[in-house]
Enzyme design. Structure first.
Site, PDB file in Angstrom:
ATOM      1  N   HIS A 118       0.845  -1.199   0.000  1.00 49.99           N
ATOM      2  CA  HIS A 118       0.000   0.000   0.000  1.00 49.99           C
ATOM      3  C   HIS A 118       0.876   1.243   0.000  1.00 49.99           C
ATOM      4  O   HIS A 118       2.091   1.164   0.154  1.00 49.99           O
ATOM      5  CB  HIS A 118      -0.927   0.000   1.218  1.00 49.99           C
TER       6      HIS A 118
HETATM    7  P1  TYD Z   1      -1.592  -2.650   7.512  1.00 48.41           P
HETATM    8  O1  TYD Z   1      -1.169  -1.222   7.714  1.00 48.41           O
HETATM    9  O2  TYD Z   1      -2.155  -3.005   6.160  1.00 48.41           O
HETATM   10  O3  TYD Z   1      -0.365  -3.608   7.843  1.00 48.41           O
HETATM   11  P2  TYD Z   1       0.957  -3.957   7.025  1.00 48.41           P
HETATM   12  O4  TYD Z   1       1.328  -2.756   6.211  1.00 48.41           O
HETATM   13  O5  TYD Z   1       1.954  -4.245   8.095  1.00 48.41           O
HETATM   14  O6  TYD Z   1       0.727  -5.157   6.188  1.00 48.41           O
HETATM   15  O7  TYD Z   1      -2.632  -3.025   8.640  1.00 48.41           O
HETATM   16  C1  TYD Z   1      -3.093  -4.344   8.811  1.00 48.41           C
HETATM   17  C2  TYD Z   1      -4.373  -4.292   9.625  1.00 48.41           C
HETATM   18  O8  TYD Z   1      -4.115  -3.760  10.929  1.00 48.41           O
HETATM   19  C3  TYD Z   1      -5.453  -3.421   8.998  1.00 48.41           C
HETATM   20  O9  TYD Z   1      -6.698  -4.083   9.184  1.00 48.41           O
HETATM   21  C4  TYD Z   1      -5.438  -2.161   9.806  1.00 48.41           C
HETATM   22  C5  TYD Z   1      -4.908  -2.602  11.162  1.00 48.41           C
HETATM   23  N1  TYD Z   1      -4.080  -1.565  11.807  1.00 48.41           N
HETATM   24  C6  TYD Z   1      -4.616  -0.832  12.857  1.00 48.41           C
HETATM   25  O10 TYD Z   1      -5.767  -1.018  13.273  1.00 48.41           O
HETATM   26  N2  TYD Z   1      -3.829   0.134  13.456  1.00 48.41           N
HETATM   27  C7  TYD Z   1      -2.568   0.391  13.045  1.00 48.41           C
HETATM   28  O11 TYD Z   1      -1.877   1.288  13.604  1.00 48.41           O
HETATM   29  C8  TYD Z   1      -2.037  -0.384  11.923  1.00 48.41           C
HETATM   30  C9  TYD Z   1      -0.644  -0.142  11.431  1.00 48.41           C
HETATM   31  C10 TYD Z   1      -2.833  -1.346  11.359  1.00 48.41           C
END
Ligand code: TYD
Length: 141
Positions: A57
């Site tokens: 992303h």
């Molecule tokens: P995401 O940012 O897509 O994780 P990564 O980049 O590490 O793969 O987030 C994964 C899930 O966690 C998504 O459902 C949102 C949640 N999340 C939160 O609720 N709070 C946060 O601070 C973060 C980073 C993620």
């Protein structure tokens, strides 16, 4: 802080301060002096299977410092024109990811921990999670 115009080469590797001690080292990070933005959130990835890929992303506004607090992993950065692979494997080094950069994290070593310092609270509206949408957004310069 750029976003649409951001290049992968605007993301810098930062040497973090290290307090050496034969009994174990310390790295302390403070707003402004060692991190160029106001830290609003800290989170960390752990128990990541070695075959897992994270990220996938971009963010419109969020800035992040990524640190391999333990172990190692690779970060692939993309700006729609160029790609760059950065391996993180030292707790005294951070990758500063600015807004408008696609990132994927992979090749996590066993027991690795990815520490993230973030400039904003979590906000799903700050994400672009579809690569085609990202490319289209970047092309609207
Ligand atoms: P995401 O940012 O897509 O994780 P990564 O980049 O590490 O793969 O987030 C994964 C899930 O966690 C998504 O459902 C949102 C949640 N999340 C939160 O609720 N709070 C946060 O601070 C973060 C980073 C993620």
């Amino acid at each position: 802080m750029k976003n649409k115009e951001s290049s992968v080469f605007d993301c810098k590797l930062i040497s973090l301060p290290k307090i050496h001690n034969t009994s174990g080292n310390i790295t302390a990070l403070e707003n402004i002096t060692s991190v160029s933005f106001d830290i609003k959130r800290v989170y960390y990835l752990y128990d990541v299977p070695s075959n897992a890929e994270r990220g996938g992303h971009t963010h419109y506004k969020l800035e992040q410092f990524l640190v391999a607090a333990s172990g190692s992993f690779d970060v692939v950065l993309a700006d729609g024109t160029q790609e760059r692979l950065v391996s993180l494997n030292r707790p005294d080094r951070a990758l500063h990811i600015i807004p408008g950069i696609w990132r994927e994290l992979k090749n996590f070593s066993g027991g690795s921990i990815c520490l993230v310092l973030a400039s904003l609270a979590y906000d799903e509206n700050d994400y672009i999670r579809n690569y085609s949408d990202f490319i289209e957004w970047k092309s609207q310069r």
